[in-house]
Design an enzyme around this catalytic site. Sequence first.
Site, PDB file in Angstrom:
ATOM      1  N   TYR A  40      11.784   9.917  -4.703  1.00  0.00           N
ATOM      2  CA  TYR A  40      10.930   9.979  -3.507  1.00  0.00           C
ATOM      3  C   TYR A  40      11.447   8.921  -2.539  1.00  0.00           C
ATOM      4  N   THR A  48      10.631   4.921   1.926  1.00  0.00           N
ATOM      5  CA  THR A  48      10.819   3.563   2.454  1.00  0.00           C
ATOM      6  C   THR A  48      12.249   3.331   2.927  1.00  0.00           C
ATOM      7  N   GLY A  67      12.963   4.544  -6.448  1.00  0.00           N
ATOM      8  CA  GLY A  67      13.257   4.481  -7.879  1.00  0.00           C
ATOM      9  C   GLY A  67      14.014   5.720  -8.306  1.00  0.00           C
ATOM     10  N   ARG A  73      -6.226 -19.005 -32.423  1.00  0.00           N
ATOM     11  CA  ARG A  73      -5.815 -20.365 -32.079  1.00  0.00           C
ATOM     12  C   ARG A  73      -6.953 -21.346 -32.263  1.00  0.00           C
ATOM     13  N   GLN A 109     -12.958 -20.916 -21.844  1.00  0.00           N
ATOM     14  CA  GLN A 109     -12.130 -19.780 -22.291  1.00  0.00           C
ATOM     15  C   GLN A 109     -12.915 -18.467 -22.135  1.00  0.00           C
ATOM     16  N   GLY A 150       1.082 -22.594 -24.269  1.00  0.00           N
ATOM     17  CA  GLY A 150       2.535 -22.457 -24.173  1.00  0.00           C
ATOM     18  C   GLY A 150       3.005 -21.113 -24.688  1.00  0.00           C
ATOM     19  N   THR A 202       2.420  -3.925  -4.287  1.00  0.00           N
ATOM     20  CA  THR A 202       3.233  -3.637  -3.098  1.00  0.00           C
ATOM     21  C   THR A 202       3.562  -2.164  -2.984  1.00  0.00           C
ATOM     22  N   GLU A 220       3.547   1.859  -3.338  1.00  0.00           N
ATOM     23  CA  GLU A 220       2.475   2.823  -3.054  1.00  0.00           C
ATOM     24  C   GLU A 220       1.502   2.259  -2.027  1.00  0.00           C
ATOM     25  N   ASP A 271       1.276  -1.549   0.476  1.00  0.00           N
ATOM     26  CA  ASP A 271       0.940  -2.973   0.361  1.00  0.00           C
ATOM     27  C   ASP A 271      -0.582  -3.113   0.334  1.00  0.00           C
TER      28      ASP A 271
HETATM   29  C1  LIG Z   1       5.091   7.415  -9.679  1.00  0.00           C
HETATM   30  C2  LIG Z   1       4.414   7.209 -10.980  1.00  0.00           C
HETATM   31  C3  LIG Z   1       3.168   8.067 -11.153  1.00  0.00           C
HETATM   32  C4  LIG Z   1       2.243   7.464 -12.120  1.00  0.00           C
HETATM   33  C5  LIG Z   1       1.664   6.138 -11.578  1.00  0.00           C
HETATM   34  C6  LIG Z   1       1.090   5.391 -12.679  1.00  0.00           C
HETATM   35  C7  LIG Z   1       1.308   4.154 -12.810  1.00  0.00           C
HETATM   36  C8  LIG Z   1       2.258   3.419 -11.939  1.00  0.00           C
HETATM   37  C9  LIG Z   1       3.481   3.139 -12.686  1.00  0.00           C
HETATM   38  C10 LIG Z   1       4.647   3.189 -12.131  1.00  0.00           C
HETATM   39  C11 LIG Z   1       4.840   3.524 -10.688  1.00  0.00           C
HETATM   40  C12 LIG Z   1       6.288   3.879 -10.516  1.00  0.00           C
HETATM   41  C13 LIG Z   1       6.909   3.715  -9.425  1.00  0.00           C
HETATM   42  C14 LIG Z   1       6.292   3.198  -8.178  1.00  0.00           C
HETATM   43  C15 LIG Z   1       6.393   4.245  -7.123  1.00  0.00           C
HETATM   44  C16 LIG Z   1       6.233   3.641  -5.788  1.00  0.00           C
HETATM   45  C17 LIG Z   1       6.657   4.622  -4.749  1.00  0.00           C
HETATM   46  C18 LIG Z   1       6.404   4.132  -3.370  1.00  0.00           C
HETATM   47  O1  LIG Z   1       6.155   2.993  -3.103  1.00  0.00           O
HETATM   48  S1  LIG Z   1       6.452   5.405  -2.245  1.00  0.00           S
HETATM   49  C19 LIG Z   1       6.208   4.624  -0.699  1.00  0.00           C
HETATM   50  C20 LIG Z   1       4.812   4.093  -0.560  1.00  0.00           C
HETATM   51  N1  LIG Z   1       4.585   3.767   0.804  1.00  0.00           N
HETATM   52  C21 LIG Z   1       3.366   3.633   1.316  1.00  0.00           C
HETATM   53  O2  LIG Z   1       2.355   3.682   0.632  1.00  0.00           O
HETATM   54  C22 LIG Z   1       3.298   3.455   2.805  1.00  0.00           C
HETATM   55  C23 LIG Z   1       1.949   2.919   3.236  1.00  0.00           C
HETATM   56  N2  LIG Z   1       1.692   3.317   4.620  1.00  0.00           N
HETATM   57  C24 LIG Z   1       0.926   4.450   4.886  1.00  0.00           C
HETATM   58  O3  LIG Z   1       0.418   5.133   4.037  1.00  0.00           O
HETATM   59  C25 LIG Z   1       0.707   4.761   6.344  1.00  0.00           C
HETATM   60  O4  LIG Z   1       1.777   4.241   7.104  1.00  0.00           O
HETATM   61  C26 LIG Z   1      -0.630   4.173   6.896  1.00  0.00           C
HETATM   62  C27 LIG Z   1      -0.721   2.693   6.608  1.00  0.00           C
HETATM   63  C28 LIG Z   1      -1.760   4.907   6.231  1.00  0.00           C
HETATM   64  C29 LIG Z   1      -0.685   4.368   8.397  1.00  0.00           C
HETATM   65  O5  LIG Z   1      -0.367   5.695   8.634  1.00  0.00           O
HETATM   66  P1  LIG Z   1      -0.382   6.263  10.137  1.00  0.00           P
HETATM   67  O6  LIG Z   1       0.165   5.240  11.057  1.00  0.00           O
HETATM   68  O7  LIG Z   1       0.227   7.592  10.129  1.00  0.00           O
HETATM   69  O8  LIG Z   1      -1.922   6.498  10.331  1.00  0.00           O
HETATM   70  P2  LIG Z   1      -2.972   5.627  11.110  1.00  0.00           P
HETATM   71  O9  LIG Z   1      -2.623   5.698  12.561  1.00  0.00           O
HETATM   72  O10 LIG Z   1      -3.173   4.281  10.485  1.00  0.00           O
HETATM   73  O11 LIG Z   1      -4.268   6.502  10.825  1.00  0.00           O
HETATM   74  C30 LIG Z   1      -4.374   7.772  11.444  1.00  0.00           C
HETATM   75  C31 LIG Z   1      -5.479   8.514  10.727  1.00  0.00           C
HETATM   76  O12 LIG Z   1      -4.925   9.032   9.508  1.00  0.00           O
HETATM   77  C32 LIG Z   1      -5.734   8.643   8.417  1.00  0.00           C
HETATM   78  N3  LIG Z   1      -4.876   8.555   7.245  1.00  0.00           N
HETATM   79  C33 LIG Z   1      -3.859   7.689   7.047  1.00  0.00           C
HETATM   80  N4  LIG Z   1      -3.289   7.909   5.838  1.00  0.00           N
HETATM   81  C34 LIG Z   1      -3.980   8.923   5.265  1.00  0.00           C
HETATM   82  C35 LIG Z   1      -3.880   9.592   4.002  1.00  0.00           C
HETATM   83  N5  LIG Z   1      -2.950   9.245   3.080  1.00  0.00           N
HETATM   84  N6  LIG Z   1      -4.745  10.599   3.755  1.00  0.00           N
HETATM   85  C36 LIG Z   1      -5.693  10.935   4.675  1.00  0.00           C
HETATM   86  N7  LIG Z   1      -5.858  10.334   5.899  1.00  0.00           N
HETATM   87  C37 LIG Z   1      -4.992   9.335   6.160  1.00  0.00           C
HETATM   88  C38 LIG Z   1      -6.312   7.343   8.824  1.00  0.00           C
HETATM   89  O13 LIG Z   1      -7.477   7.043   8.086  1.00  0.00           O
HETATM   90  C39 LIG Z   1      -6.620   7.613  10.299  1.00  0.00           C
HETATM   91  O14 LIG Z   1      -7.791   8.376  10.362  1.00  0.00           O
HETATM   92  P3  LIG Z   1      -8.790   8.148  11.617  1.00  0.00           P
HETATM   93  O15 LIG Z   1      -9.204   6.703  11.561  1.00  0.00           O
HETATM   94  O16 LIG Z   1      -9.891   9.122  11.387  1.00  0.00           O
HETATM   95  O17 LIG Z   1      -7.952   8.432  12.849  1.00  0.00           O
HETATM   96  C1  FAD Z   2       9.215  -1.910  -7.633  1.00  0.00           C
HETATM   97  C2  FAD Z   2       9.156  -1.097  -6.371  1.00  0.00           C
HETATM   98  C3  FAD Z   2       9.354   0.285  -6.437  1.00  0.00           C
HETATM   99  C4  FAD Z   2       9.343   1.048  -5.267  1.00  0.00           C
HETATM  100  N1  FAD Z   2       9.597   2.397  -5.333  1.00  0.00           N
HETATM  101  C5  FAD Z   2       9.649   3.119  -4.189  1.00  0.00           C
HETATM  102  C6  FAD Z   2       9.978   4.499  -4.222  1.00  0.00           C
HETATM  103  O1  FAD Z   2      10.236   5.054  -5.282  1.00  0.00           O
HETATM  104  N2  FAD Z   2      10.041   5.192  -3.053  1.00  0.00           N
HETATM  105  C7  FAD Z   2       9.767   4.604  -1.856  1.00  0.00           C
HETATM  106  O2  FAD Z   2       9.835   5.274  -0.825  1.00  0.00           O
HETATM  107  N3  FAD Z   2       9.427   3.278  -1.783  1.00  0.00           N
HETATM  108  C8  FAD Z   2       9.374   2.544  -2.918  1.00  0.00           C
HETATM  109  N4  FAD Z   2       9.058   1.209  -2.866  1.00  0.00           N
HETATM  110  C9  FAD Z   2       8.876   0.572  -1.551  1.00  0.00           C
HETATM  111  C10 FAD Z   2       7.424   0.208  -1.300  1.00  0.00           C
HETATM  112  O3  FAD Z   2       6.681   1.368  -1.069  1.00  0.00           O
HETATM  113  C11 FAD Z   2       7.391  -0.737  -0.086  1.00  0.00           C
HETATM  114  O4  FAD Z   2       7.956  -1.958  -0.481  1.00  0.00           O
HETATM  115  C12 FAD Z   2       5.976  -0.966   0.412  1.00  0.00           C
HETATM  116  O5  FAD Z   2       5.495   0.212   1.014  1.00  0.00           O
HETATM  117  C13 FAD Z   2       5.891  -2.126   1.400  1.00  0.00           C
HETATM  118  O6  FAD Z   2       6.806  -1.931   2.463  1.00  0.00           O
HETATM  119  P1  FAD Z   2       7.873  -3.077   2.822  1.00  0.00           P
HETATM  120  O7  FAD Z   2       8.438  -3.587   1.563  1.00  0.00           O
HETATM  121  O8  FAD Z   2       8.775  -2.528   3.862  1.00  0.00           O
HETATM  122  O9  FAD Z   2       6.997  -4.245   3.448  1.00  0.00           O
HETATM  123  P2  FAD Z   2       6.346  -4.263   5.017  1.00  0.00           P
HETATM  124  O10 FAD Z   2       5.774  -2.947   5.235  1.00  0.00           O
HETATM  125  O11 FAD Z   2       7.479  -4.722   5.868  1.00  0.00           O
HETATM  126  O12 FAD Z   2       5.288  -5.359   4.803  1.00  0.00           O
HETATM  127  C14 FAD Z   2       5.695  -6.678   4.452  1.00  0.00           C
HETATM  128  C15 FAD Z   2       4.468  -7.546   4.427  1.00  0.00           C
HETATM  129  O13 FAD Z   2       3.981  -7.686   5.755  1.00  0.00           O
HETATM  130  C16 FAD Z   2       2.556  -7.710   5.772  1.00  0.00           C
HETATM  131  N5  FAD Z   2       2.102  -6.602   6.620  1.00  0.00           N
HETATM  132  C17 FAD Z   2       2.791  -5.497   6.963  1.00  0.00           C
HETATM  133  N6  FAD Z   2       2.072  -4.729   7.799  1.00  0.00           N
HETATM  134  C18 FAD Z   2       0.889  -5.366   7.997  1.00  0.00           C
HETATM  135  C19 FAD Z   2      -0.291  -5.068   8.755  1.00  0.00           C
HETATM  136  N7  FAD Z   2      -0.410  -3.948   9.487  1.00  0.00           N
HETATM  137  N8  FAD Z   2      -1.300  -5.958   8.706  1.00  0.00           N
HETATM  138  C20 FAD Z   2      -1.201  -7.077   7.942  1.00  0.00           C
HETATM  139  N9  FAD Z   2      -0.120  -7.404   7.213  1.00  0.00           N
HETATM  140  C21 FAD Z   2       0.904  -6.558   7.238  1.00  0.00           C
HETATM  141  C22 FAD Z   2       2.109  -7.554   4.320  1.00  0.00           C
HETATM  142  O14 FAD Z   2       1.901  -8.821   3.761  1.00  0.00           O
HETATM  143  C23 FAD Z   2       3.316  -6.914   3.662  1.00  0.00           C
HETATM  144  O15 FAD Z   2       3.429  -7.223   2.282  1.00  0.00           O
HETATM  145  C24 FAD Z   2       9.077   0.412  -4.025  1.00  0.00           C
HETATM  146  C25 FAD Z   2       8.857  -0.965  -3.960  1.00  0.00           C
HETATM  147  C26 FAD Z   2       8.901  -1.724  -5.124  1.00  0.00           C
HETATM  148  C27 FAD Z   2       8.659  -3.208  -5.037  1.00  0.00           C
END
Ligand SMILES: CCCCC/C=C\C/C=C\C/C=C\CCCCC(=O)SCCNC(=O)CCNC(=O)[C@H](O)C(C)(C)COP(=O)(O)OP(=O)(O)OC[C@H]1O[C@@H](n2cnc3c(N)ncnc32)[C@H](O)[C@@H]1OP(=O)(O)O
Ligand code: FAD
Length: 620
Positions: free
Chosen positions: A135, A138, A177, A310, A330, A401, A422, A424, A426
């Site tokens: 996926y 980022t 990943g 312990r 504790q 320790g 962080t 999925e 921050d």
């Molecule tokens: C994968 C394993 C599965 C099992 C898991 C189990 C355990 C975990 C173990 C291991 C995990 C393994 C690997 C880790 C995987 C990690 C993968 C990643 O990290 S993928 C990348 C993740 N990235 C993010 O999460 C990015 C975060 N940012 C966002 O989601 C968006 O940018 C935003 C912060 C939400 C802002 O979006 P946008 O600018 O488009 O929207 P806004 O202008 O803020 O809001 C507009 C409007 O939309 C609504 N909204 C926003 N998001 C959503 C949503 N998801 N669904 C529904 N609605 C949404 C928001 O509320 C606003 O509404 P309104 O106020 O009414 O206008």
């Molecule tokens: C172990 C690991 C696995 C990952 N796997 C995947 C993957 O499989 N696929 C994928 O697409 N991504 C993946 N990611 C990326 C992950 O989704 C991003 O790191 C995460 O969404 C945060 O984005 P960034 O690192 O660019 O930090 P930024 O978005 O640049 O944010 C940096 C810091 O700035 C501050 N900040 C940012 N915006 C704001 C705001 N609006 N208000 C206040 N503070 C703010 C917060 O403190 C934040 O921690 C992974 C990350 C890690 C660490």
Amino acid sequence: MEALDYHAEERRKAEFDVEEMKIVWAGSRQAYEISDRVARLVASDPVFRKDNRTMLSRKDLFKDTLRKAAHAWKRIIELRLSEEEASKLRFFVDQPVFTDLHWGMFIPAIKGQGNEEQQQKWLPMAYKMQIIGCYAQTELGHGSNVQGLETTATFDPETDEFVIHSPTLTSSKWWPGGLGKVSTHALIYARLITDGQDHGVHGFIVQLRSLDDHLPLPGITVGDIGMKFGSGAYNSMDNGVLRFDHVRILRDQMLMGVSQVTREGKFMQSDVPRQLVYGTMVYVRQKIVADASCALSRAVCIATRYSVVRRQFGSHNGGPETQVIDYKTQQSRLFPLLASAYAFRFVGEWLKWLYTDVTQRLQASDFSTLPEVHACTAGLKSVTTSATADAIEECRKLCGGHGYLSSSGLPELFAVYVPACTYEGDNVVLLLQVARFLMKTVSQLGSGKKPVGTIAYMGRSEHLLQCRCEVERAEDWLKPNVILEAFEARAARMSVTCAKNLNNFANQEEGFAQLATDLAEAAVAHVQLIIVSKFIEKLQQDIPGKGVKRQLEILFNVYALSLLHKHLGDFVASGCITPKQGALANEQLRLLYSQVHFDNPSLLLYMVLLLERLLQSTSF
Ligand SMILES: CCCCC/C=C\C/C=C\C/C=C\CCCCC(=O)SCCNC(=O)CCNC(=O)[C@H](O)C(C)(C)COP(=O)(O)OP(=O)(O)OC[C@H]1O[C@@H](n2cnc3c(N)ncnc32)[C@H](O)[C@@H]1OP(=O)(O)O
Ligand SMILES: Cc1cc2nc3c(=O)[nH]c(=O)nc-3n(C[C@H](O)[C@H](O)[C@H](O)COP(=O)(O)OP(=O)(O)OC[C@H]3O[C@@H](n4cnc5c(N)ncnc54)[C@H](O)[C@@H]3O)c2cc1C
């Protein structure tokens, strides 16, 4: 007395039906039986051993991980495991690996955002692992701000193709990943451009590597981003970097379930909310909440085991020293973590239901609960992962320790777990999403639109803004309705105060920026209310087994009152409770700790036994 003898002794003295408690924890008898069977399978298979992984080099660790993933797949096929059993086996293998993303994000994204034809084309290959996906959303320059992504997907009507390109260094895909070494395909999130117009971020399936020799295809630059936090930990995962140099893909490789591009290059936004493009993140966030309870329970098991065995200080006339579990400090550090594991378990069960419900509604084009589902998954992912990360570190400190030894299992557990704060999303960014939902709800009070679901209490804000908790004695804090009203009043007052203060600014955006910290705290109050209320709902269910419900009631009170104690400032500042009532809550908490420890030592030890087979497969 040896730990294991002690356990056996305590189990015999159990104040409750331990077998029934196992089923409560698992969610159902069937879920428990699957979990138990698969845990034994993993613990008894030498290929899945984990006690050496912190001593391996990155290269050997990665090879070890691939070997385990291949062996897991082989066992899944040989044993004809169901999807649930296979998912459990991957969970118990317990090592970050590319299959997490293939099964956890790549496949769900195609199911959630692809149209029927695309699902029929790609899913069979993905299920058989003939293709391996990641996926890739980022980028080096943008993670939280998805709308800021720079990778482009430009439609070429001449050839009916999209041209995928990384226009800048910061547009390099960074972190996905499974990308660095293994994936043959990626789900790329890129800016859709047709006829010069930018239509925002959409998903595209792009092949990265040859299915013959696994080499990167023309125009693809891909690799691993290097060592991460800790030695073993997440270094078993090949998080990667990816750049495109005008890579051409067919038009039907854009996921067309949410919006489409016609042969003529016309962009069609179907009548579904554009945020469905974010659907996979919502799905994973709800799974992460359930995962938090698992990680937390493992840390609590280790710390409880240690605390019971312990001994330090307190020897009289040459007798045994005091068990550290007897120290009030504790207990006040450990027992709320034990209670939190159960609280997160139950709210995770409910969130899974909420997600299933919205998925069914979406199929009927009912988008009414989408905002609440976003707020709940974002908020609960944030609050439970922050609490769990802190709790694992606290459990390390509870073990003196020995907690710092790799062989305790805690350093590795911490290093693998903490990125959950962080990835999925921050945790602060997600809290601000919850705050946006809260402010929108408050602004609509009085409009006739009745708040429902987890925000329904806002409809009673007039009462909640002036009510006084009916607590005169410590035991009054044992009443669920008293606790619930205190948490509702705190959440309502913090949100309404923020909404009022926002009006002091020229515009909402400026106010949001200036009040972001208050808004994030109001979001935490709202989410903690959800966790407390779902625990109460769980206790209102029929819970079989001698003494099981009683134990859970004790854990509920420990969870809720320890939270109240920790956030007493909110409760008193918002006028929900008086300092005297706060002191009574703390007095009740002390009494509860004695109950958890002296009257019900088996409850503690039960947690130790809960995943014992899993712990045995670690080195501790
Ligand atoms: C994968 C394993 C599965 C099992 C898991 C189990 C355990 C975990 C173990 C291991 C995990 C393994 C690997 C880790 C995987 C990690 C993968 C990643 O990290 S993928 C990348 C993740 N990235 C993010 O999460 C990015 C975060 N940012 C966002 O989601 C968006 O940018 C935003 C912060 C939400 C802002 O979006 P946008 O600018 O488009 O929207 P806004 O202008 O803020 O809001 C507009 C409007 O939309 C609504 N909204 C926003 N998001 C959503 C949503 N998801 N669904 C529904 N609605 C949404 C928001 O509320 C606003 O509404 P309104 O106020 O009414 O206008
Ligand atoms: C172990 C690991 C696995 C990952 N796997 C995947 C993957 O499989 N696929 C994928 O697409 N991504 C993946 N990611 C990326 C992950 O989704 C991003 O790191 C995460 O969404 C945060 O984005 P960034 O690192 O660019 O930090 P930024 O978005 O640049 O944010 C940096 C810091 O700035 C501050 N900040 C940012 N915006 C704001 C705001 N609006 N208000 C206040 N503070 C703010 C917060 O403190 C934040 O921690 C992974 C990350 C890690 C660490």
